[in-house]
Design an enzyme around this catalytic site. Sequence first.
Site, PDB file in Angstrom:
ATOM      1  N   GLU A  97      99.775  41.388  74.934  1.00 47.62           N
ATOM      2  CA  GLU A  97     100.328  41.619  73.588  1.00 47.62           C
ATOM      3  C   GLU A  97      99.203  41.665  72.564  1.00 47.62           C
ATOM      4  O   GLU A  97      98.149  41.073  72.771  1.00 47.62           O
ATOM      5  CB  GLU A  97     101.263  40.463  73.210  1.00 47.62           C
ATOM      6  CG  GLU A  97     102.736  40.737  73.436  1.00 47.62           C
ATOM      7  CD  GLU A  97     103.343  41.645  72.368  1.00 47.62           C
ATOM      8  OE1 GLU A  97     102.619  42.448  71.754  1.00 47.62           O
ATOM      9  OE2 GLU A  97     104.566  41.556  72.170  1.00 47.62           O
ATOM     10  N   ASP A  98      99.440  42.327  71.457  1.00 39.81           N
ATOM     11  CA  ASP A  98      98.446  42.297  70.377  1.00 39.81           C
ATOM     12  C   ASP A  98      98.576  41.028  69.545  1.00 39.81           C
ATOM     13  O   ASP A  98      97.593  40.390  69.208  1.00 39.81           O
ATOM     14  CB  ASP A  98      98.556  43.551  69.489  1.00 39.81           C
ATOM     15  CG  ASP A  98      99.962  43.779  68.954  1.00 39.81           C
ATOM     16  OD1 ASP A  98     100.915  43.176  69.481  1.00 39.81           O
ATOM     17  OD2 ASP A  98     100.126  44.550  68.000  1.00 39.81           O
ATOM     18  N   ASP A 101     103.733  36.243  66.712  1.00 34.16           N
ATOM     19  CA  ASP A 101     104.020  35.793  65.351  1.00 34.16           C
ATOM     20  C   ASP A 101     105.144  34.748  65.441  1.00 34.16           C
ATOM     21  O   ASP A 101     104.885  33.577  65.720  1.00 34.16           O
ATOM     22  CB  ASP A 101     104.415  37.053  64.563  1.00 34.16           C
ATOM     23  CG  ASP A 101     104.559  36.843  63.076  1.00 34.16           C
ATOM     24  OD1 ASP A 101     104.416  35.716  62.612  1.00 34.16           O
ATOM     25  OD2 ASP A 101     104.829  37.819  62.357  1.00 34.16           O
ATOM     26  N   ARG A 163      96.521  51.786  62.986  1.00 34.11           N
ATOM     27  CA  ARG A 163      96.352  51.283  64.362  1.00 34.11           C
ATOM     28  C   ARG A 163      94.969  51.627  64.926  1.00 34.11           C
ATOM     29  O   ARG A 163      94.479  50.971  65.837  1.00 34.11           O
ATOM     30  CB  ARG A 163      97.414  51.881  65.293  1.00 34.11           C
ATOM     31  CG  ARG A 163      98.829  51.416  65.032  1.00 34.11           C
ATOM     32  CD  ARG A 163      99.723  51.813  66.211  1.00 34.11           C
ATOM     33  NE  ARG A 163     101.141  51.786  65.880  1.00 34.11           N
ATOM     34  CZ  ARG A 163     101.931  50.718  65.975  1.00 34.11           C
ATOM     35  NH1 ARG A 163     101.445  49.568  66.377  1.00 34.11           N
ATOM     36  NH2 ARG A 163     103.209  50.797  65.664  1.00 34.11           N
TER      37      ARG A 163
HETATM   38  C1  PRP Z   1     104.738  43.340  67.045  1.00 38.58           C
HETATM   39  C2  PRP Z   1     103.789  42.802  68.113  1.00 38.58           C
HETATM   40  C3  PRP Z   1     104.658  41.911  68.929  1.00 38.58           C
HETATM   41  C4  PRP Z   1     105.654  41.374  67.903  1.00 38.58           C
HETATM   42  C5  PRP Z   1     105.236  40.007  67.501  1.00 38.58           C
HETATM   43  O1  PRP Z   1     105.416  44.441  67.574  1.00 38.58           O
HETATM   44  O2  PRP Z   1     103.230  43.818  68.891  1.00 38.58           O
HETATM   45  O3  PRP Z   1     105.331  42.605  69.951  1.00 38.58           O
HETATM   46  O4  PRP Z   1     105.627  42.264  66.782  1.00 38.58           O
HETATM   47  O5  PRP Z   1     106.119  39.463  66.564  1.00 38.58           O
HETATM   48  P1  PRP Z   1     107.045  38.226  66.870  1.00 38.58           P
HETATM   49  O6  PRP Z   1     106.228  37.172  67.574  1.00 38.58           O
HETATM   50  O7  PRP Z   1     107.467  37.779  65.481  1.00 38.58           O
HETATM   51  O8  PRP Z   1     108.216  38.665  67.675  1.00 38.58           O
HETATM   52  P2  PRP Z   1     106.274  45.483  66.721  1.00 38.58           P
HETATM   53  O9  PRP Z   1     107.723  45.198  66.949  1.00 38.58           O
HETATM   54  O10 PRP Z   1     105.782  45.499  65.313  1.00 38.58           O
HETATM   55  O11 PRP Z   1     105.958  46.875  67.456  1.00 38.58           O
HETATM   56  P3  PRP Z   1     104.561  47.651  67.642  1.00 38.58           P
HETATM   57  O12 PRP Z   1     103.732  46.881  68.649  1.00 38.58           O
HETATM   58  O13 PRP Z   1     104.960  48.996  68.154  1.00 38.58           O
HETATM   59  O14 PRP Z   1     103.868  47.726  66.290  1.00 38.58           O
END
Ligand code: PRP
Length: 173
Positions: A97-98, A101, A163
């Site tokens: 994962e990136d 949160d 990105r």
């Molecule tokens: C982001 C990130 C995680 C998630 C983290 O994805 O890549 O998957 O949010 O947030 P959380 O811990 O509050 O659930 P996003 O839904 O923005 O999609 P993306 O990776 O395509 O930008």
Amino acid sequence: MAELGRIILTEQQIQSRVRDLGNEITRDYKNTPFVAIGILKGAFLFLGDLAKQIDTEMCFDFMATSSYGRGTTTSGEVRIIKDLDDSIEGRHVLVVEDIIDTGLTLNYLLEVLRKRGPASLKVCCLLDKPSRRQVPVQIDYVGFEIPDVFVVGYGLDCAEVYRNLPYIASLKT
Ligand code: PRP
């Protein structure tokens, strides 16, 4: 388009930490072939760089998730936009994962993946924002802990932009 604020992590800091993570993962999976699951879109650059630092047998699969809504905060609901191509039953799995949160996305994903019977299930994330956590999640490899600031770059977006930055920055408020 929102303007960039200050640089939180430079390209050099990111690449150096990614090398360390790659070495750690190589050691831990030396005799354990595994599948890395990149969570799109955010993890695409991180997984690409990380993979180049992993010197043991591995393969790749991808899932795309999205929290509902387009704001800068998660709404808590998660949907799978793209599922894995292959079964993970009996296989060693590393979710990449990136950012973690609230933990809601990862918590949901791990629940889904665990039901599919992997031999093991671990998590590697580049950024961790522990102060935002709503559900506890175990993360096995963490790149950096960051404060509660909205960040973009190196895979992370604001309304799909930024990105491609090789560094991670905040946005101007
Ligand atoms: C982001 C990130 C995680 C998630 C983290 O994805 O890549 O998957 O949010 O947030 P959380 O811990 O509050 O659930 P996003 O839904 O923005 O999609 P993306 O990776 O395509 O930008």
